[in-house]
Design a protein around this motif. Structure first.
Motif, mmCIF file in Angstrom:
data_model
loop_
_atom_site.group_PDB
_atom_site.id
_atom_site.type_symbol
_atom_site.label_atom_id
_atom_site.label_comp_id
_atom_site.label_asym_id
_atom_site.label_seq_id
_atom_site.Cartn_x
_atom_site.Cartn_y
_atom_site.Cartn_z
ATOM 1 N N SER A 13 8.988 -10.437 -6.091
ATOM 2 C CA SER A 13 9.316 -9.642 -7.275
ATOM 3 C C SER A 13 8.260 -8.603 -7.649
ATOM 4 O O SER A 13 8.359 -7.971 -8.700
ATOM 5 C CB SER A 13 9.558 -10.565 -8.470
ATOM 6 N N ALA A 14 7.247 -8.411 -6.815
ATOM 7 C CA ALA A 14 6.239 -7.386 -7.116
ATOM 8 C C ALA A 14 6.905 -6.012 -7.081
ATOM 9 O O ALA A 14 7.775 -5.752 -6.244
ATOM 10 C CB ALA A 14 5.094 -7.448 -6.114
ATOM 11 N N ASN A 15 6.484 -5.131 -8.001
ATOM 12 C CA ASN A 15 7.082 -3.803 -8.062
ATOM 13 C C ASN A 15 6.007 -2.748 -8.272
ATOM 14 O O ASN A 15 5.655 -2.031 -7.348
ATOM 15 C CB ASN A 15 8.152 -3.759 -9.156
ATOM 16 N N SER A 16 5.477 -2.639 -9.485
ATOM 17 C CA SER A 16 4.450 -1.631 -9.773
ATOM 18 C C SER A 16 3.229 -2.222 -10.458
ATOM 19 O O SER A 16 2.172 -1.596 -10.474
ATOM 20 C CB SER A 16 5.031 -0.532 -10.677
ATOM 21 N N GLN A 17 3.359 -3.414 -11.035
ATOM 22 C CA GLN A 17 2.240 -4.000 -11.765
ATOM 23 C C GLN A 17 1.231 -4.634 -10.810
ATOM 24 O O GLN A 17 1.601 -5.208 -9.792
ATOM 25 C CB GLN A 17 2.735 -5.045 -12.764
ATOM 26 N N PHE A 18 -0.030 -4.510 -11.204
ATOM 27 C CA PHE A 18 -1.115 -5.020 -10.368
ATOM 28 C C PHE A 18 -2.216 -5.532 -11.273
ATOM 29 O O PHE A 18 -2.198 -5.313 -12.486
ATOM 30 C CB PHE A 18 -1.657 -3.899 -9.460
ATOM 31 N N ARG A 59 -4.985 9.176 -8.257
ATOM 32 C CA ARG A 59 -4.782 10.056 -7.106
ATOM 33 C C ARG A 59 -5.279 9.385 -5.841
ATOM 34 O O ARG A 59 -6.114 8.479 -5.884
ATOM 35 C CB ARG A 59 -5.480 11.398 -7.318
ATOM 36 N N ILE A 60 -4.721 9.841 -4.729
ATOM 37 C CA ILE A 60 -5.181 9.433 -3.406
ATOM 38 C C ILE A 60 -6.222 10.476 -2.985
ATOM 39 O O ILE A 60 -5.978 11.677 -3.120
ATOM 40 C CB ILE A 60 -4.007 9.377 -2.402
ATOM 41 N N ALA A 61 -7.369 10.033 -2.475
ATOM 42 C CA ALA A 61 -8.473 10.956 -2.161
ATOM 43 C C ALA A 61 -8.035 12.069 -1.205
ATOM 44 O O ALA A 61 -8.477 13.209 -1.325
ATOM 45 C CB ALA A 61 -9.658 10.189 -1.594
ATOM 46 N N VAL A 89 0.845 -1.197 0.000
ATOM 47 C CA VAL A 89 0.000 0.000 0.000
ATOM 48 C C VAL A 89 0.881 1.248 0.000
ATOM 49 O O VAL A 89 0.627 2.201 -0.746
ATOM 50 C CB VAL A 89 -0.989 -0.003 1.193
ATOM 51 N N ASP A 90 1.941 1.231 0.790
ATOM 52 C CA ASP A 90 2.862 2.362 0.813
ATOM 53 C C ASP A 90 3.462 2.585 -0.584
ATOM 54 O O ASP A 90 3.571 3.719 -1.051
ATOM 55 C CB ASP A 90 3.950 2.125 1.855
ATOM 56 N N ARG A 91 3.850 1.498 -1.265
ATOM 57 C CA ARG A 91 4.422 1.604 -2.611
ATOM 58 C C ARG A 91 3.410 2.187 -3.600
ATOM 59 O O ARG A 91 3.722 3.076 -4.383
ATOM 60 C CB ARG A 91 4.900 0.236 -3.098
ATOM 61 N N ILE A 92 2.175 1.670 -3.565
ATOM 62 C CA ILE A 92 1.132 2.168 -4.471
ATOM 63 C C ILE A 92 0.944 3.667 -4.255
ATOM 64 O O ILE A 92 0.916 4.452 -5.202
ATOM 65 C CB ILE A 92 -0.212 1.422 -4.230
ATOM 66 N N LYS A 93 0.855 4.091 -2.994
ATOM 67 C CA LYS A 93 0.660 5.514 -2.701
ATOM 68 C C LYS A 93 1.852 6.347 -3.183
ATOM 69 O O LYS A 93 1.670 7.424 -3.749
ATOM 70 C CB LYS A 93 0.424 5.734 -1.203
ATOM 71 N N THR A 94 3.066 5.839 -2.984
ATOM 72 C CA THR A 94 4.264 6.533 -3.463
ATOM 73 C C THR A 94 4.198 6.699 -4.975
ATOM 74 O O THR A 94 4.434 7.802 -5.502
ATOM 75 C CB THR A 94 5.536 5.748 -3.062
ATOM 76 N N LEU A 95 3.885 5.620 -5.688
ATOM 77 C CA LEU A 95 3.828 5.674 -7.147
ATOM 78 C C LEU A 95 2.731 6.618 -7.638
ATOM 79 O O LEU A 95 2.934 7.386 -8.587
ATOM 80 C CB LEU A 95 3.640 4.269 -7.730
ATOM 81 N N THR A 121 6.683 -6.299 -18.793
ATOM 82 C CA THR A 121 8.044 -6.569 -18.321
ATOM 83 C C THR A 121 8.630 -5.407 -17.529
ATOM 84 O O THR A 121 9.718 -5.528 -16.980
ATOM 85 C CB THR A 121 8.986 -6.873 -19.499
ATOM 86 N N GLY A 122 7.930 -4.285 -17.455
ATOM 87 C CA GLY A 122 8.484 -3.091 -16.813
ATOM 88 C C GLY A 122 8.045 -2.900 -15.386
ATOM 89 O O GLY A 122 7.121 -3.560 -14.902
ATOM 90 N N GLY A 123 8.724 -1.971 -14.721
ATOM 91 C CA GLY A 123 8.389 -1.637 -13.344
ATOM 92 C C GLY A 123 8.830 -0.220 -13.031
ATOM 93 O O GLY A 123 9.167 0.550 -13.932
ATOM 94 N N SER A 124 8.863 0.096 -11.757
ATOM 95 C CA SER A 124 9.260 1.429 -11.320
ATOM 96 C C SER A 124 10.755 1.457 -11.010
ATOM 97 O O SER A 124 11.427 0.422 -11.050
ATOM 98 C CB SER A 124 8.469 1.823 -10.073
#
Length: 156
Positions: free
Chosen positions: A98-103, A149-151, A30-36, A66-69
């Motif tokens: 190996s999770a990075n930015s893809q969901f 965006r985060i609300a 969750v922290d990563r998602i919010k950062t991104l 194949t990409g990430g942050s």
């Protein structure tokens, strides 16, 4: 909206999708998602893999899967939370860490993924818009996140 800091809003090419973030299940993810989101990382990113009756996958800036942050991969935060319609979970390679930015967002019950992928949220409104995403692997002329965006940041 009970917790604006843990509410993610995707403006997509098919309409708005609101997701309740689950830091109780996956605080690091969750922290990563919010950062991104706050970096603008997801703005303009496509849903490159959309499989009927299964899920819509996005979060890769290359649109290839194949990409990430620029951030390091995340250690797994698997839980007993079920992969059911509307659940948001992290994509990864065969390496559990190996999770990075893809969901992906589940279209239907996908319980075979339970305890193997990190659940980080659930669609609370706009699932009908996810249902409208063009299908394919890869998707021709894919739908995309126009703006994320985060609300709590709505004024920004």
């Amino acid at each position: 909206m009970s917790d604006p800091e843990n509410t993610l809003i995707f403006e997509t090419t098919q309409g708005e999708v609101t997701i309740r973030l689950r830091p109780d299940l996956a605080p690091g993810h969750v922290d990563r998602i919010k950062t991104l989101v706050r970096e603008g990382f997801y703005d303009g990113v496509v849903f490159h893999r959309v499989i009927e009756g299964f899920m819509a996958q996005g979060g890769d800036p290359t649109g290839t899967g194949t990409g990430g942050s620029k951030h390091p991969n995340l250690p797994a935060e698997f839980s007993a939370a079920p992969h059911k319609r509307g659940v948001c979970s992290m994509a990864r390679s065969s390496n559990p860490n190996s999770a990075n930015s893809q969901f992906f967002i589940c279209f239907a019950d996908s319980s075979f993924l339970d305890r193997q992928y990190t659940v980080w949220g659930e669609v609370t409104s706009g699932m009908e818009n996810v249902d409208k995403f063009k299908r394919g692997e890869p998707v021709r002329d894919p739908d995309r996140i126009v703006k994320a965006r985060i609300a709590a940041d709505a004024a920004a």
